[in-house]
Design a protein around this motif. Sequence first.
Motif, short mmCIF file in Angstrom:
data_model
loop_
_atom_site.label_atom_id
_atom_site.label_comp_id
_atom_site.label_asym_id
_atom_site.label_seq_id
_atom_site.Cartn_x
_atom_site.Cartn_y
_atom_site.Cartn_z
N TYR A 184 0.60 -1.54 -0.35
CA TYR A 184 0.25 0.40 -0.21
C TYR A 184 0.65 1.39 -0.21
O TYR A 184 2.02 1.03 0.20
CB TYR A 184 -0.53 0.10 1.16
CG TYR A 184 -1.62 -0.79 1.16
CD1 TYR A 184 -2.61 -1.26 0.91
CD2 TYR A 184 -0.93 -2.19 2.57
CE1 TYR A 184 -3.63 -2.46 0.46
CE2 TYR A 184 -2.38 -3.42 1.94
CZ TYR A 184 -3.73 -3.68 1.68
OH TYR A 184 -4.17 -4.40 1.70
N GLU A 239 -5.61 7.79 8.47
CA GLU A 239 -4.66 7.09 7.11
C GLU A 239 -5.26 6.50 6.14
O GLU A 239 -7.33 4.82 6.25
CB GLU A 239 -3.64 6.56 7.77
CG GLU A 239 -2.79 6.71 8.93
CD GLU A 239 -2.06 6.24 9.83
OE1 GLU A 239 -0.96 6.16 9.76
OE2 GLU A 239 -2.30 4.66 9.58
N VAL A 252 0.55 4.70 1.72
CA VAL A 252 -0.54 5.42 1.89
C VAL A 252 0.08 7.32 2.45
O VAL A 252 0.56 7.61 3.05
CB VAL A 252 -0.08 4.44 4.12
CG1 VAL A 252 -1.12 5.39 5.11
CG2 VAL A 252 -0.21 3.04 3.90
N TYR A 290 -5.48 4.53 2.89
CA TYR A 290 -4.67 3.40 1.86
C TYR A 290 -4.99 3.72 0.33
O TYR A 290 -6.33 2.92 0.20
CB TYR A 290 -4.90 2.15 2.89
CG TYR A 290 -4.24 1.98 4.39
CD1 TYR A 290 -2.82 1.40 4.29
CD2 TYR A 290 -4.54 2.95 5.23
CE1 TYR A 290 -2.79 0.70 5.34
CE2 TYR A 290 -4.05 2.12 6.25
CZ TYR A 290 -2.74 1.32 6.76
OH TYR A 290 -2.26 1.41 7.91
#
Length: 210
Positions: A177, A191, A179, A193
Motif C-alpha cells: 500500500y 490514514e 499510505v 490506504y
Amino acid sequence: MQLLEDFPHFSLWHDPSCDCLYASWWGEHTGIVTRVQYDLIRWHLRVTSSTKLLNDSLLDQNGWSQVTCWLANDGLRLLARDGLQIIAWVLPQHAGAFFDTARVLAQAKEPLIDTFTDAQAAYDWLHRWPLGPSTAPTPTSLLSMSAAKFLLLAPNEQLETVKQMGRPLAPRWEPDYYVKPYHLLDTLLVEVYYQLHSGVFQRLQAQLIR
C-alpha cells in the motif's frame, strides 16, 4: 522556465516563480550517471536557492536499480541539506522502475515527498505548496463536523471530508500500500490506504490523537 541541463536521458529546468527545479528522466541510465545527475541537481539547488523539486520519472525505465540504497539513505538527505524541502515525484509506468521507486520511497526519511501519476498534477501541487487554508467556502455540514460525527460517516463521505478538511502529513510506503496520513479536526489521525500498483483507494483508518 530556464533549461539548466540537457542530457540524452535527463533534463533539468528552473522555474523561479515558485523556487522549483523540474527534473525529467526517461529511458535507461546507469547508476553512475544517475548519481552525477543528482549532484547536478544539488548544485543547481544551491545556485538558484530552490526549495522544491518536480521529479518526473514517468518514462524512466529502471534508472534507479543500481542506486536505490544510496538515493534513499544519502542522495535525498543531501538534497535536503542543500535546501530542498519537498519533492513531487511522478511515478514511472515501467514496472521495474516503479518497483525501484517504491523501494526508495519506502526508505526515504527526508525531504517531504508526495507522489503523482502525471506531471501536471505534480506541477500544480508544487505551485500551491505550502498548502494554506482553503479559500473555497466550507459546506455547513463540515463546519459542524466533530470527531464523533466523522467516525459515523460512510467510507466515501469520510474520504471526501479528509480531502477537504485534512492537513496532509508525509506519506509512506508499505509492502502492498501507499499510505497518505492526515490530521483532521486536531483530534484525529486519518490514514488513507491505496493499492500500491493500481493506486485504487483501499481503506481508511482513523484514530483519536491523545
